[in-house]
Design a protein around this motif. Sequence first.
Motif, PDB file in Angstrom:
ATOM      1  N   TYR A 283     -41.639   7.453  31.105  1.00 28.93           N
ATOM      2  CA  TYR A 283     -41.247   5.619  31.085  1.00 28.93           C
ATOM      3  C   TYR A 283     -41.822   5.227  30.798  1.00 28.93           C
ATOM      4  CZ  TYR A 283     -41.483   1.309  32.489  1.00 28.93           C
ATOM      5  OH  TYR A 283     -41.317  -0.359  31.965  1.00 28.93           O
ATOM      6  N   TRP A 325     -27.487   4.077  24.097  1.00 25.95           N
ATOM      7  CA  TRP A 325     -28.558   2.427  24.622  1.00 25.95           C
ATOM      8  C   TRP A 325     -28.373   2.049  26.442  1.00 25.95           C
ATOM      9  CZ3 TRP A 325     -27.427  -2.957  25.245  1.00 25.95           C
ATOM     10  CH2 TRP A 325     -28.381  -3.760  25.139  1.00 25.95           C
ATOM     11  N   HIS A 333     -33.343   0.620  33.414  1.00 23.80           N
ATOM     12  CA  HIS A 333     -33.212  -0.841  35.005  1.00 23.80           C
ATOM     13  C   HIS A 333     -33.665  -0.231  36.260  1.00 23.80           C
ATOM     14  CE1 HIS A 333     -30.243  -4.742  34.683  1.00 23.80           C
ATOM     15  NE2 HIS A 333     -31.551  -4.085  33.400  1.00 23.80           N
ATOM     16  N   ALA A 336     -36.708  -0.516  37.905  1.00 27.96           N
ATOM     17  CA  ALA A 336     -37.210  -1.759  38.765  1.00 27.96           C
ATOM     18  C   ALA A 336     -36.402  -1.606  40.068  1.00 27.96           C
ATOM     19  CB  ALA A 336     -37.254  -2.772  37.221  1.00 27.96           C
TER      20      ALA A 336
ATOM     21  N   SER B  23     -42.257  -9.915  39.014  1.00 30.32           N
ATOM     22  CA  SER B  23     -40.951  -9.983  39.168  1.00 30.32           C
ATOM     23  C   SER B  23     -40.527 -11.116  39.202  1.00 30.32           C
ATOM     24  CB  SER B  23     -40.321  -8.702  38.757  1.00 30.32           C
ATOM     25  OG  SER B  23     -39.021  -8.871  38.280  1.00 30.32           O
ATOM     26  N   SER B  50     -26.845  -8.770  41.857  1.00 32.26           N
ATOM     27  CA  SER B  50     -27.811  -8.162  42.695  1.00 32.26           C
ATOM     28  C   SER B  50     -29.212  -6.687  41.359  1.00 32.26           C
ATOM     29  CB  SER B  50     -28.121  -7.523  44.070  1.00 32.26           C
ATOM     30  OG  SER B  50     -27.008  -6.296  43.859  1.00 32.26           O
ATOM     31  N   MET B  51     -29.500  -6.259  41.472  1.00 32.12           N
ATOM     32  CA  MET B  51     -30.315  -5.538  40.083  1.00 32.12           C
ATOM     33  C   MET B  51     -29.278  -4.173  40.416  1.00 32.12           C
ATOM     34  SD  MET B  51     -32.437  -6.218  39.154  1.00 32.12           S
ATOM     35  CE  MET B  51     -33.594  -4.716  37.804  1.00 32.12           C
ATOM     36  N   ALA B  54     -25.868  -4.848  39.355  1.00 31.13           N
ATOM     37  CA  ALA B  54     -25.736  -4.496  37.746  1.00 31.13           C
ATOM     38  C   ALA B  54     -26.271  -3.351  37.368  1.00 31.13           C
ATOM     39  CB  ALA B  54     -27.297  -5.809  37.430  1.00 31.13           C
ATOM     40  N   LEU B 118     -20.027  -7.265  34.929  1.00 35.58           N
ATOM     41  CA  LEU B 118     -21.407  -7.043  33.837  1.00 35.58           C
ATOM     42  C   LEU B 118     -22.259  -8.681  33.755  1.00 35.58           C
ATOM     43  CD1 LEU B 118     -23.546  -5.275  33.290  1.00 35.58           C
ATOM     44  CD2 LEU B 118     -22.832  -5.242  31.929  1.00 35.58           C
ATOM     45  N   PHE B 119     -21.170 -10.191  32.653  1.00 35.54           N
ATOM     46  CA  PHE B 119     -22.088 -11.164  32.258  1.00 35.54           C
ATOM     47  C   PHE B 119     -22.080 -11.860  33.390  1.00 35.54           C
ATOM     48  CE2 PHE B 119     -21.615  -8.323  28.099  1.00 35.54           C
ATOM     49  CZ  PHE B 119     -23.283  -9.632  27.775  1.00 35.54           C
ATOM     50  N   SER B 121     -22.641 -11.167  36.605  1.00 32.26           N
ATOM     51  CA  SER B 121     -23.809 -10.736  36.760  1.00 32.26           C
ATOM     52  C   SER B 121     -24.922 -11.512  36.133  1.00 32.26           C
ATOM     53  CB  SER B 121     -23.800  -9.248  37.529  1.00 32.26           C
ATOM     54  OG  SER B 121     -24.495  -9.180  37.627  1.00 32.26           O
ATOM     55  N   CYS B 125     -27.536 -13.966  36.990  1.00 31.61           N
ATOM     56  CA  CYS B 125     -28.919 -13.441  38.000  1.00 31.61           C
ATOM     57  C   CYS B 125     -29.820 -14.417  36.678  1.00 31.61           C
ATOM     58  CB  CYS B 125     -28.940 -11.805  37.367  1.00 31.61           C
ATOM     59  SG  CYS B 125     -30.451 -11.454  37.015  1.00 31.61           S
ATOM     60  N   ARG B 129     -33.874 -17.249  37.721  1.00 25.81           N
ATOM     61  CA  ARG B 129     -34.643 -16.092  36.678  1.00 25.81           C
ATOM     62  C   ARG B 129     -35.406 -17.183  36.003  1.00 25.81           C
ATOM     63  NH1 ARG B 129     -33.626 -10.880  34.986  1.00 25.81           N
ATOM     64  NH2 ARG B 129     -36.396 -10.752  34.171  1.00 25.81           N
ATOM     65  N   ASN B 200     -38.195 -10.675  28.756  1.00 28.09           N
ATOM     66  CA  ASN B 200     -37.069 -10.570  28.888  1.00 28.09           C
ATOM     67  C   ASN B 200     -35.516 -10.921  29.774  1.00 28.09           C
ATOM     68  OD1 ASN B 200     -35.625  -9.305  32.400  1.00 28.09           O
ATOM     69  ND2 ASN B 200     -37.336  -8.265  31.410  1.00 28.09           N
ATOM     70  N   SER B 495     -41.647  -7.847  26.620  1.00 32.24           N
ATOM     71  CA  SER B 495     -40.898  -7.229  28.251  1.00 32.24           C
ATOM     72  C   SER B 495     -41.550  -5.846  28.633  1.00 32.24           C
ATOM     73  CB  SER B 495     -39.494  -7.505  28.413  1.00 32.24           C
ATOM     74  OG  SER B 495     -38.935  -6.886  29.388  1.00 32.24           O
TER      75      SER B 495
HETATM   76  C1  HEM Z   1     -25.886  -6.765  30.430  1.00 26.30           C
HETATM   77  C2  HEM Z   1     -26.471  -5.563  30.268  1.00 26.30           C
HETATM   78  C3  HEM Z   1     -28.243  -5.376  30.625  1.00 26.30           C
HETATM   79  C4  HEM Z   1     -28.856  -5.075  29.818  1.00 26.30           C
HETATM   80  C5  HEM Z   1     -28.541  -4.113  28.593  1.00 26.30           C
HETATM   81  C6  HEM Z   1     -30.053  -4.753  30.624  1.00 26.30           C
HETATM   82  C7  HEM Z   1     -30.474  -3.859  29.961  1.00 26.30           C
HETATM   83  C8  HEM Z   1     -32.598  -4.730  30.374  1.00 26.30           C
HETATM   84  C9  HEM Z   1     -33.255  -3.616  29.722  1.00 26.30           C
HETATM   85  C10 HEM Z   1     -33.449  -3.314  28.801  1.00 26.30           C
HETATM   86  C11 HEM Z   1     -34.373  -4.041  30.506  1.00 26.30           C
HETATM   87  C12 HEM Z   1     -35.597  -3.458  30.707  1.00 26.30           C
HETATM   88  C13 HEM Z   1     -36.916  -4.352  30.276  1.00 26.30           C
HETATM   89  C14 HEM Z   1     -38.075  -4.114  31.167  1.00 26.30           C
HETATM   90  O1  HEM Z   1     -38.061  -3.587  32.063  1.00 26.30           O
HETATM   91  O2  HEM Z   1     -38.656  -5.382  31.626  1.00 26.30           O
HETATM   92  C15 HEM Z   1     -33.718  -5.012  31.786  1.00 26.30           C
HETATM   93  C16 HEM Z   1     -35.077  -5.678  33.025  1.00 26.30           C
HETATM   94  C17 HEM Z   1     -34.320  -6.766  33.282  1.00 26.30           C
HETATM   95  N1  HEM Z   1     -33.359  -6.753  33.857  1.00 26.30           N
HETATM   96 FE1  HEM Z   1     -31.048  -6.367  33.210  1.00 26.30          FE
HETATM   97  N2  HEM Z   1     -30.378  -5.589  31.712  1.00 26.30           N
HETATM   98  C18 HEM Z   1     -28.791  -6.241  31.675  1.00 26.30           C
HETATM   99  C19 HEM Z   1     -28.011  -6.691  33.395  1.00 26.30           C
HETATM  100  C20 HEM Z   1     -28.699  -6.812  33.892  1.00 26.30           C
HETATM  101  C21 HEM Z   1     -28.327  -7.801  34.987  1.00 26.30           C
HETATM  102  C22 HEM Z   1     -26.697  -8.336  35.101  1.00 26.30           C
HETATM  103  C23 HEM Z   1     -29.518  -8.838  35.496  1.00 26.30           C
HETATM  104  C24 HEM Z   1     -29.286  -9.065  37.118  1.00 26.30           C
HETATM  105  C25 HEM Z   1     -28.987  -8.570  37.459  1.00 26.30           C
HETATM  106  C26 HEM Z   1     -30.391  -8.194  35.696  1.00 26.30           C
HETATM  107  C27 HEM Z   1     -32.405  -8.332  35.805  1.00 26.30           C
HETATM  108  C28 HEM Z   1     -32.832  -7.464  35.130  1.00 26.30           C
HETATM  109  C29 HEM Z   1     -34.202  -7.729  36.058  1.00 26.30           C
HETATM  110  C30 HEM Z   1     -34.767  -9.122  36.841  1.00 26.30           C
HETATM  111  C31 HEM Z   1     -35.345  -7.020  35.171  1.00 26.30           C
HETATM  112  C32 HEM Z   1     -36.659  -6.963  35.315  1.00 26.30           C
HETATM  113  C33 HEM Z   1     -37.102  -6.003  35.976  1.00 26.30           C
HETATM  114  C34 HEM Z   1     -38.764  -5.819  35.552  1.00 26.30           C
HETATM  115  O3  HEM Z   1     -39.182  -6.785  36.485  1.00 26.30           O
HETATM  116  O4  HEM Z   1     -38.847  -4.498  35.479  1.00 26.30           O
HETATM  117  N3  HEM Z   1     -29.634  -7.398  34.017  1.00 26.30           N
HETATM  118  N4  HEM Z   1     -32.870  -5.324  31.585  1.00 26.30           N
END
Ligand code: HEM
Lengths: 376, 585
Positions: A283, A325, A333, A336, B23, B50-51, B54, B118-119, B121, B125, B129, B200, B495
């Motif tokens: 990780y 990517w 994701h 988490a 988080s 929801s996660m 996503a 996706l967007f 969503s 989200c 947040r 984030n 993040s």
């Molecule tokens: C558009 C596409 C998306 C991409 C490329 C993306 C990418 C990422 C990446 C790389 C992380 C890792 C960063 C980390 O661990 O803190 C992350 C975390 C996260 N993403 Fe996304 N994401 C996307 C869409 C979404 C959507 C739709 C949601 C909501 C449902 C979401 C919710 C979250 C949350 C809550 C975290 C943090 C998780 C944690 O607490 O570690 N993301 N995302």
Amino acid sequence: MQLASAVDPQLADLSNKLIYSAMVVYTLAMFAHMIEWTFGSRGAVAVRSKEQSVTLAETVAAADAKAAKKVTVTVAAAGGGTTTLTRTAVAGEGATVVTSGRGADEEDGPGAAGTNERADLAGRIAVSLTVLGAALHAGGIVFRGLSVSRWPWGNMYEFSCAFAFAMTAAYLVLLASKKNVRWLGLPVVLAGLLTLGIATTVLYTDSEQLVPALHSPWLAIHVSTAIFCGGAFYAAFIATLLYLGKDSFDKRIAAGLTTGPLGTSASIWRRLPAASTFDKLSYRINALVFPLWTFTIIAGAIWAEAAWGKYWEWDPKETWSFITWVAYACYLHARATAGWKGRKAAYLALAAFACWLFNYYGVNIFVTGKHSYAGI
Amino acid sequence: MSNTTTETEQPPAPDDSAAERLSTAPVESDGPTGIGPFGWARWMWRQLTSMRVALILLFLLSLAAIPGSLIPQYQNGQGQLKVEAWKAQHATVAPIYEKLQLFDVYSSVWFSAIYILLFVSLAGCIVPRTWQFVGVLRSQPPAAPRNLTRMPVHAAWRTEADADVVNAAAHRLLRKRGFRAHLSGGAVAAEKGYLREVGNLLFHLSLFALLGGFAWASLAAGTGGKLMVQGEGYSNTITQLDDFNGTRFYGSQDLDPFYLKLDSFTSKFQTKGDQIGAARQFTANVEYYAGSDESKLKKSTIEVNHPLEIGGSKVYLIGHGYAPVVAVKNGKGEVVYRGAVPFLPQDGNLTSTGVVKVSDYGVGPDGNKTQLGFSGFFLPTAPLSFEGTGPVSLFPGDAAPELVLNAFAGDLGTDSGLPQNVYQLNTRKLTQLTQDGQPAKARLKPGEGWELPDGYGSVTFEGYKQWASFNVSHRPGNSIALVGGVLAILGLIGSLFIQRRRIWVRAVPLPGGGTQVELAGLARSESAKIAEELAELAVDLQDDAPASEDEDDATETDVPEETGAPAAPDASSDPAVPADQNSKE
Ligand code: HEM
């Protein structure tokens, strides 16, 4: 008509010889690691941990005698066991001694050699050989660059050499910073040999100047970060595989079986670090590299904009970078998301690495696009 | 609650589960709550944001991108040609592929559907947040859970120091370490690493900027193509461009006005080794002015990686080749044609093909009005003999240039008014000239001439020039996407590299005298740092709260449930488990 600037054939030849020598030395290192694994004994493991706990107790006691302050922090591990971390501040000097011990089910194995001294010697020899191999390897890359007075990553052969070096160097840096990663030696040397083997046989091209599309400072930036990311993803991939293996092994032992997955010897798995250690390692590497990979793609887009007028054209290489990517984002994701941790996330990490590999070899060899360079 | 409480009874922690969440990730809901369409709609929205969904959408996005890399796409460079060639080869499946939009994956309905979902969503989200996070910033760190020694990372000891003094010292030490700390109810609650959440949110928000940049470019971009022979120039208008692809907000009337002239062209090629013939340098030396003010004429160069920016457009060098200069005389010796004709490269060694159309030939030997056409090859480095290979060039540089021509006479079709391809000869109404019963053919070196058969006059290969082709591209939205990209990286660094963690300290007077000090820390499971941080804090705290001599026994007896497994195995029912270990199914 004007002539292109010349190539220094002597330096180019020297570079090739160095790369071949590096391969020979890596092969010897591989044999030394194999000897280490073969002679390293599991029977001695228990003795070792007893010994270790004795020295641990001694250290603590020694520190205790002079200590003004001592704190023990208890850490609950995911599996239900506990770890303790003891921090002692020695009176007057203000220095601190940190000692940690681990609960029973979360124990990291002692490493490939176990307690067998011959095996330990073999392991040390293997590491020395790897250092020598890496030095030759670095020389090969530098002379390749000098022979044409440019950055030595203009075609697949050169990428592969640099990429194998990045991986080996990353491992050696970890080792030098006193991290307990000697168990990585065999897989790293194997992966390095494999990459160099493919490079020197399938991908080899003579040392030459670059086609004009590659005349750009972004070449150095984009390609070097891509190579670094590749090396790191590779390392994370190895850690992920080992996590899956060790996790299966733990489950098999819990189910009363006596061998590892695929009939592997239990002794090997016992000597490796704990499953959670592998999991965390993979990780951490992936999380560390992901922003850099994002940067690599953006740098590539900027370069494409300068070269072709469009920063994104869905050229196969671009597409697969994007797929890779998104796959790694998916993995992050998953870490988490409840219900996706552990093995499922690990499978996603494997899939993401498969995308990366395809992007690296598959796209250049099977698909034609604008990223087709001289040679391959 | 006051910080001077001396009761042994511990104050109840207001909301244990809220205290654990590190988080602002959405919580998964079980099933539709409430009744009727509204309940269902709300449930579906919850699912979409929801996660888990996503995750699935991200996975689908990467899968959906694959076919576009394996099947030729219209929108790629020379896409049209490649798609047509592919279709011809796979005649049976081509119509099905066309229906499934497999030649246009990245603007297809299904690919768009995935990323739009996706967007959506993401928006659903990220917005809640963000609000939630603003709320967190405005309130104090969550109060200490009731039993600190049941937290995953903890330490405890007994001291003779006063409880209030210990608490106050802990508060001060945590502040010094950069924690947001809050002392109340006989305990200190502290939190650090808010930048992680900021990063984030920033990362996810900047994805919108990236998408916006993309979208704007696809609505307001335009590209044109122009081929110029050395010495030629053009004004950037629709009539002088060879071709133009506009969009909704950048049509043919919106073209950026400028003038561009190709002065000369330099090319260098590899002359030895296994990459012989590979290109090493292309430079176009140009003159230009933006707008219509000729007095502002400037000189510049355009290379492969160095486009020229002129008033809102960028000009890219995309191709080059040779243009033989040909002069044609009719039977009476009058010059009826003279010009440089661009020939198009067919291979890496610049074997080039092209045609010369002499539409104003006048009257032929038979007394009727006629036209001449020539088709042929230009070889920058011709072999000694075409035996077995046909006319192919050996090297892209002009080491031994030759022009190979066939001659036709008749009607070129140029008078029909229909647009004509300047690189092709329509031979339907033409007859090939013959000599001794063979098609008439000539191999010419620069300066050589060819006496045509049947009294049609002569052709002279006077020399050749280089030509270069350019892409003239107007693309707004690049800077938006670039800013989005940079912010995304910064956000990711925050993040992924910053740890958000909480530390609680509670000092409670014991009934038999003395004070029990308890510390607990909470972070995500990936990091072991929290234990070290807690240990450092504890060591510092012992300046103010030295451990009693019988410290070891004290912890064992006072907190009996700690011996054994401090973290209960059934994590979901234990409030003292970090957010990312909580079951969110
Ligand atoms: C558009 C596409 C998306 C991409 C490329 C993306 C990418 C990422 C990446 C790389 C992380 C890792 C960063 C980390 O661990 O803190 C992350 C975390 C996260 N993403 Fe996304 N994401 C996307 C869409 C979404 C959507 C739709 C949601 C909501 C449902 C979401 C919710 C979250 C949350 C809550 C975290 C943090 C998780 C944690 O607490 O570690 N993301 N995302």
